[in-house]
Design an enzyme around this catalytic site. Sequence first.
Site, PDB file in Angstrom:
ATOM      1  N   ARG A  63       0.849  -1.192   0.000  1.00 40.08           N
ATOM      2  CA  ARG A  63       0.000   0.000   0.000  1.00 40.08           C
ATOM      3  C   ARG A  63       0.887   1.245   0.000  1.00 40.08           C
ATOM      4  O   ARG A  63       0.999   1.950   0.998  1.00 40.08           O
ATOM      5  CB  ARG A  63      -0.926  -0.017   1.213  1.00 40.08           C
ATOM      6  CG  ARG A  63      -1.978  -1.124   1.171  1.00 40.08           C
ATOM      7  CD  ARG A  63      -2.989  -0.894   0.071  1.00 40.08           C
ATOM      8  NE  ARG A  63      -4.000  -1.914  -0.010  1.00 40.08           N
ATOM      9  CZ  ARG A  63      -5.155  -1.898   0.656  1.00 40.08           C
ATOM     10  NH1 ARG A  63      -5.415  -0.918   1.492  1.00 40.08           N
ATOM     11  NH2 ARG A  63      -6.043  -2.859   0.499  1.00 40.08           N
ATOM     12  N   GLN A 112      -0.125   2.182  -6.403  1.00 36.80           N
ATOM     13  CA  GLN A 112      -1.569   2.434  -6.418  1.00 36.80           C
ATOM     14  C   GLN A 112      -2.229   1.957  -7.711  1.00 36.80           C
ATOM     15  O   GLN A 112      -3.342   1.441  -7.694  1.00 36.80           O
ATOM     16  CB  GLN A 112      -1.844   3.920  -6.209  1.00 36.80           C
ATOM     17  CG  GLN A 112      -1.699   4.365  -4.761  1.00 36.80           C
ATOM     18  CD  GLN A 112      -2.030   5.826  -4.567  1.00 36.80           C
ATOM     19  OE1 GLN A 112      -2.123   6.591  -5.528  1.00 36.80           O
ATOM     20  NE2 GLN A 112      -2.191   6.239  -3.324  1.00 36.80           N
ATOM     21  N   ASP A 125      -3.025  -1.781  -7.514  1.00 33.48           N
ATOM     22  CA  ASP A 125      -3.696  -2.218  -6.287  1.00 33.48           C
ATOM     23  C   ASP A 125      -5.068  -2.824  -6.584  1.00 33.48           C
ATOM     24  O   ASP A 125      -6.099  -2.147  -6.558  1.00 33.48           O
ATOM     25  CB  ASP A 125      -3.832  -1.025  -5.332  1.00 33.48           C
ATOM     26  CG  ASP A 125      -4.313  -1.437  -3.951  1.00 33.48           C
ATOM     27  OD1 ASP A 125      -4.683  -2.613  -3.770  1.00 33.48           O
ATOM     28  OD2 ASP A 125      -4.329  -0.572  -3.055  1.00 33.48           O
ATOM     29  N   SER A 150      -7.859  -2.597  -3.732  1.00 35.83           N
ATOM     30  CA  SER A 150      -8.581  -1.322  -3.651  1.00 35.83           C
ATOM     31  C   SER A 150      -9.617  -1.221  -4.756  1.00 35.83           C
ATOM     32  O   SER A 150     -10.746  -0.750  -4.536  1.00 35.83           O
ATOM     33  CB  SER A 150      -7.598  -0.150  -3.726  1.00 35.83           C
ATOM     34  OG  SER A 150      -6.835  -0.061  -2.540  1.00 35.83           O
ATOM     35  N   TYR A 205      -3.647  -1.142   8.782  1.00 37.25           N
ATOM     36  CA  TYR A 205      -4.779  -1.997   9.115  1.00 37.25           C
ATOM     37  C   TYR A 205      -5.086  -1.893  10.614  1.00 37.25           C
ATOM     38  O   TYR A 205      -4.259  -1.453  11.404  1.00 37.25           O
ATOM     39  CB  TYR A 205      -4.477  -3.456   8.769  1.00 37.25           C
ATOM     40  CG  TYR A 205      -4.349  -3.732   7.298  1.00 37.25           C
ATOM     41  CD1 TYR A 205      -5.485  -3.896   6.506  1.00 37.25           C
ATOM     42  CD2 TYR A 205      -3.099  -3.828   6.691  1.00 37.25           C
ATOM     43  CE1 TYR A 205      -5.373  -4.150   5.150  1.00 37.25           C
ATOM     44  CE2 TYR A 205      -2.980  -4.083   5.329  1.00 37.25           C
ATOM     45  CZ  TYR A 205      -4.124  -4.248   4.565  1.00 37.25           C
ATOM     46  OH  TYR A 205      -4.005  -4.498   3.221  1.00 37.25           O
TER      47      TYR A 205
END
Length: 373
Positions: A128, A133, A136, A139, A234
Site C-alpha cells: 500500500r 496504487q 492495487d 482497492s 490496518y
Amino acid sequence: MIVGIPSETFPSERRVAVVPSVIQSLKKAQLEVLIQAGAGEAAGFRDTTYIESGARITESRAEIFSSADVILQVRTFGANVEVGRVDLELMRPKQIVIGLSEPLSEPKAALELAECGITACSLELMPRITRAQSMDVLSSMSSLAGYKSAIMAANTLEKYFPMMMTAAGTYAPAKGLVLGAGVAGLQAIATCKRLGAVMQAFDVRPVVKEQVESVGATFVGLTEEENMEDTGGYAKEMTEESQNKERDLIQYYAKDADFVITTALIPGRPAPKLITKEMIQAMKPGSVIIDMAAESGGNCVLTKPGEKVMENGVTILGPLNLPSTMPIHASQMYSKNVVNLLEHIMNDGELVLDLNDVITSGCCITHKGELVS
C-alpha cells in the site's frame, strides 16, 4: 514471450483477467496474448472482440498452460483450491502465475506452487504505497464491493433512502451506519449519501475521520488516545477493554440505524465479530445488515455466507464475491491493474523479477522452488 489467459473455473466467478481494451498495451510490451475461448463471455467480452484487438484464441486450456510463459488469472490455484488443482497439474516449472491467491489463508497452496517450481505473484499482497496504487487490485475490487453493498441495502430496506416530500406527507431519510472506513467502507458511505441517506461511520482508526467526513458521513469511532491502527494501516488486535468499548459504541449507534453495512477485515484471520445477537435484538424491525465480510466468517454473529437470515425483524445478508456481480467494470479495473504490474516488471520485452524492488518482493510469494514472501 506469451501471456496466457485461461477461463475462470471458480464457481460463479464472472470476471476475466484481461479485457480486449488492454491487449494493445500488452502487444506494445512485446507480449503475445493467448486466451482461452469463452474466457470473457461471462463478463460481456466476446472472442471476436479479443481477436480484433490482436489476441489469439484457443479452445484448449492445456495449450494455454503449455505455451504461456506468464499466466494471468483472477483466481489462481490458492484462491480456487478445489477446482483449480487441475491447473496445478498443467503448470510448468519456471512459469509465472499472477492473480489473487489468498496466501495468508491458504499457505499450503503456496507451498505446492513452490514445490512445482512456479513463480507466483499474489495481488493481495501488493504494498500500500503510492508507486503501487495503479496496481492495487484489492482497492479496485473493494471500491466495487462497497458500491454494490450500498445498492443492496437500498434494495432490501423497505423504505426510502432520501427524504421525500410528497402530497401524502414528508418522510425522513434513512439512517445508515458503516463499520470500517477502508476503501469499501468509504465507497459504501459515498454511494449511500448520493442516494440520500444520512450516514455515520465507525472505525477503530481515528486517522480516517477526515476521510469519512469528506464523503459526507459523521465519524463515530474511537478517539486518538484509543488508536488501533498498525504500521501497515490496518486495524490491529484489540485488548478486551477496547473490544468492550467498541461493542458499546456500535450498539449505541446501531439501535437507531435503518441499515448497517459491515466491512471490517483482518488479513489472514477470521473477520472480527462486531455485531452480536443482543445488538440485533435492540435494532428496529425492518432494519437491514449487509455483511461484506461474509466470506471471512462475517462481522455479524448470525451471518450465513451467501444466504439471507431473518432475526427479530432484521434482515441479514452475507453476499459473496460482490465484484463478480459487476463483471464488466470489475474485469476492466482488474486487467488494468495487472497490466500495470506487468509493465513494472518488464524490461525490453523480458520479465525481470527484482526481489530487491519493494513492489515485486511485496507480491511475489514463490520463486525458484522456495517461499520468498
